[in-house]
Motif scaffolding. Structure first.
Motif, PDB file in Angstrom:
ATOM      1  N   MET A   1       0.593  -0.657  -0.347  1.00 26.19           N
ATOM      2  CA  MET A   1       0.118  -0.223  -0.199  1.00 26.19           C
ATOM      3  C   MET A   1       1.079   1.014  -0.167  1.00 26.19           C
ATOM      4  SD  MET A   1      -2.864   0.990   2.230  1.00 26.19           S
ATOM      5  CE  MET A   1      -2.303   2.873   2.932  1.00 26.19           C
ATOM      6  N   VAL A   2       0.440   1.864  -0.843  1.00 24.56           N
ATOM      7  CA  VAL A   2       1.321   3.356  -0.693  1.00 24.56           C
ATOM      8  C   VAL A   2       0.480   4.720  -0.259  1.00 24.56           C
ATOM      9  CG1 VAL A   2       2.689   2.804  -2.643  1.00 24.56           C
ATOM     10  CG2 VAL A   2       0.144   3.975  -3.509  1.00 24.56           C
ATOM     11  N   THR A   3       0.924   5.719   0.401  1.00 27.45           N
ATOM     12  CA  THR A   3       0.083   7.024   0.952  1.00 27.45           C
ATOM     13  C   THR A   3       0.545   7.866  -0.440  1.00 27.45           C
ATOM     14  OG1 THR A   3       2.236   7.631   1.783  1.00 27.45           O
ATOM     15  CG2 THR A   3       1.275   5.737   2.974  1.00 27.45           C
ATOM     16  N   ALA A   4      -0.125   8.563  -0.082  1.00 26.67           N
ATOM     17  CA  ALA A   4       0.027  10.547  -0.619  1.00 26.67           C
ATOM     18  C   ALA A   4       1.418  10.729  -0.166  1.00 26.67           C
ATOM     19  CB  ALA A   4      -1.149  11.316   0.024  1.00 26.67           C
ATOM     20  N   ASP A   5       2.111  11.005   0.866  1.00 19.52           N
ATOM     21  CA  ASP A   5       3.458  10.819   1.174  1.00 19.52           C
ATOM     22  C   ASP A   5       3.844  10.131  -0.117  1.00 19.52           C
ATOM     23  OD1 ASP A   5       2.672  12.506   3.192  1.00 19.52           O
ATOM     24  OD2 ASP A   5       3.077  11.038   4.393  1.00 19.52           O
ATOM     25  N   ASP A   6       3.885   8.970  -0.383  1.00 18.22           N
ATOM     26  CA  ASP A   6       4.992   8.588  -1.314  1.00 18.22           C
ATOM     27  C   ASP A   6       4.767   9.349  -2.864  1.00 18.22           C
ATOM     28  OD1 ASP A   6       5.791   6.329   0.165  1.00 18.22           O
ATOM     29  OD2 ASP A   6       3.778   5.647  -0.143  1.00 18.22           O
ATOM     30  N   VAL A   7       3.160   9.628  -2.872  1.00 10.46           N
ATOM     31  CA  VAL A   7       2.533  10.095  -4.493  1.00 10.46           C
ATOM     32  C   VAL A   7       3.394  11.596  -4.595  1.00 10.46           C
ATOM     33  CG1 VAL A   7       1.053  11.861  -5.593  1.00 10.46           C
ATOM     34  CG2 VAL A   7       0.206   9.315  -4.093  1.00 10.46           C
ATOM     35  N   ARG A   8       3.549  12.309  -2.999  1.00 10.66           N
ATOM     36  CA  ARG A   8       4.270  13.987  -2.997  1.00 10.66           C
ATOM     37  C   ARG A   8       5.538  14.008  -3.210  1.00 10.66           C
ATOM     38  NH1 ARG A   8       1.916  14.798   0.999  1.00 10.66           N
ATOM     39  NH2 ARG A   8       0.717  16.479   0.182  1.00 10.66           N
TER      40      ARG A   8
END
Length: 116
Positions: A1-8
């Motif tokens: 699972m990835v997070t918004a921090d990974d996207v950023r």
């Protein structure tokens, strides 16, 4: 699972990309063109994707990908559930979406820098 921090982290590492807050949504842009958009709860990522390839992507993985809202159907746009993808998939989606918005010269320079 990835997070918004990974996207950023991935998006902001790309040349000419920057983050903007538009109507309580985090968006990532090149110039005035949005190439990524996070849902307000940061569980869904909208990303640039060719319209003619949307149906095949959804058919292949309907648990991950889904169509944009009706008003965004005219754009090259898709959505993905962040909980359903891993970091490698996220990186590919982000970079491909960004590539649709930058001049070819920027893309080729970026690609050359990754190869070295």
């Amino acid at each position: 699972m990835v997070t918004a921090d990974d996207v950023r982290a991935i998006a902001l590492s790309l040349p000419r990309a920057y983050e903007a807050l538009v109507r309580d949504r985090v968006k990532f842009r090149v110039g005035r063109i949005v190439f990524l958009s996070l849902s307000p709860d940061e569980t869904v990522l909208g990303f640039g994707y060719p319209k003619e390839e949307r149906a095949a992507l959804i058919e292949a993985e309907p648990d991950k990908f889904f169509l944009p809202i009706p008003s965004d159907m005219r754009y090259n746009w898709m959505r993905v559930r962040l909980a359903a993808i891993d970091h490698a998939e996220l990186e590919e989606l982000v970079i491909d979406s960004w590539r649709m918005t930058v001049p070819k010269k920027v893309w080729t320079e970026y690609l050359a820098s990754r190869e070295s």
